[in-house]
Design a protein around this motif. Sequence first.
Motif, PDB file in Angstrom:
ATOM      1  N   GLN A   1      50.501  57.232  28.992  1.00 56.13           N
ATOM      2  CA  GLN A   1      50.371  57.969  28.174  1.00 56.13           C
ATOM      3  C   GLN A   1      51.056  58.788  27.922  1.00 56.13           C
ATOM      4  O   GLN A   1      51.725  59.084  26.365  1.00 56.13           O
ATOM      5  CB  GLN A   1      48.938  58.667  28.062  1.00 56.13           C
ATOM      6  N   ARG A   2      52.066  59.874  28.399  1.00 54.44           N
ATOM      7  CA  ARG A   2      53.395  60.473  27.889  1.00 54.44           C
ATOM      8  C   ARG A   2      54.245  60.183  27.595  1.00 54.44           C
ATOM      9  O   ARG A   2      54.473  60.657  26.716  1.00 54.44           O
ATOM     10  CB  ARG A   2      52.887  61.432  29.440  1.00 54.44           C
TER      11      ARG A   2
ATOM     12  N   ARG B   1      43.224  67.203  30.062  1.00 54.21           N
ATOM     13  CA  ARG B   1      43.498  67.178  28.991  1.00 54.21           C
ATOM     14  C   ARG B   1      42.736  68.459  28.614  1.00 54.21           C
ATOM     15  O   ARG B   1      43.407  69.381  27.760  1.00 54.21           O
ATOM     16  CB  ARG B   1      43.194  66.190  28.010  1.00 54.21           C
TER      17      ARG B   1
ATOM     18  N   ASP C   1      60.751  59.489  31.817  1.00 52.60           N
ATOM     19  CA  ASP C   1      60.828  60.464  32.406  1.00 52.60           C
ATOM     20  C   ASP C   1      62.369  61.405  31.257  1.00 52.60           C
ATOM     21  O   ASP C   1      61.706  62.626  32.338  1.00 52.60           O
ATOM     22  CB  ASP C   1      60.722  61.051  33.500  1.00 52.60           C
TER      23      ASP C   1
END
Length: 276
Positions: A19-20, A51, A271
């Motif tokens: 998701q990130r 979250r 990342d």
Amino acid sequence: MTAGEPQAREAVQRLAAAQRLRRPCPPVRDLLAAGDLDTAYAVQTAGIAARLAAGATVVGHKIGLTNPKVQVQLGVDQPDFGVLLDDMSRSPHEPIESRDLLQPKIEAELAFVLAADLTTGPVTEADVEAATDYVVAALEIVDSRITDWDITIVDTVADNASSGLFVLGDTHVALTGLDPRSVEMDMTDGEGIVSSGSGADCLGDPRAAVAWLANTALRNGTPLRAGDVVLSGALGPMVPVTAGATYTATITGVGTVTAAFTGDVQPATSDAGEPQ
């Protein structure tokens, strides 16, 4: 297995990273025992907790896999459920950023907004009707973190029932005088109808779907509450979202709801934040 064990923790981290970074990940079923829904829901709960810790709030719940056609599409044979957060809600009057999504699909549903708690079971369809403030046409943008939607029931449950975003229409309709089983739905993409169905395609009756969720929530110690939004499940097959397209669902006796998507798609990042 529990959410605190290494494999389950890795599943939570894998889904959160997908998701990130907006980069789909391999299925998590290699980390969880086949058919272990208890651990899959524990992974879901851990992901939601993270979250919430980051500032999101719970606004309701969604029921997934209620439509036989959707079950066939995803190769599963039972409903599941997920949590709706405030940061998942979008306005029907503003474009949705396609770049915020990974591999979205869209489906039309009836959303129930509750006026009373459902804390005493077993919850019946009559109880659901009595507790409902109103229903509204809704679009759910489902969005799997799993590469190519290669999911089993364990994968989708762990991934918050493949939740993405949701859009509610502006017209609020009381259930009095409305039979949710008989509503008909057509969804268009600006060029033609892309999905059709009826209330009867949602577990036979959308009220039955909400009752199923209410009873499941009671067993889990998290009963449905007044003010909750409940997406009751797809009325027709989900379809892939095309960036730049506008989707409008019309549900007889209830109203319409629209979701428009921007045409830009953000590339996935590593990342380090570099385009891949």
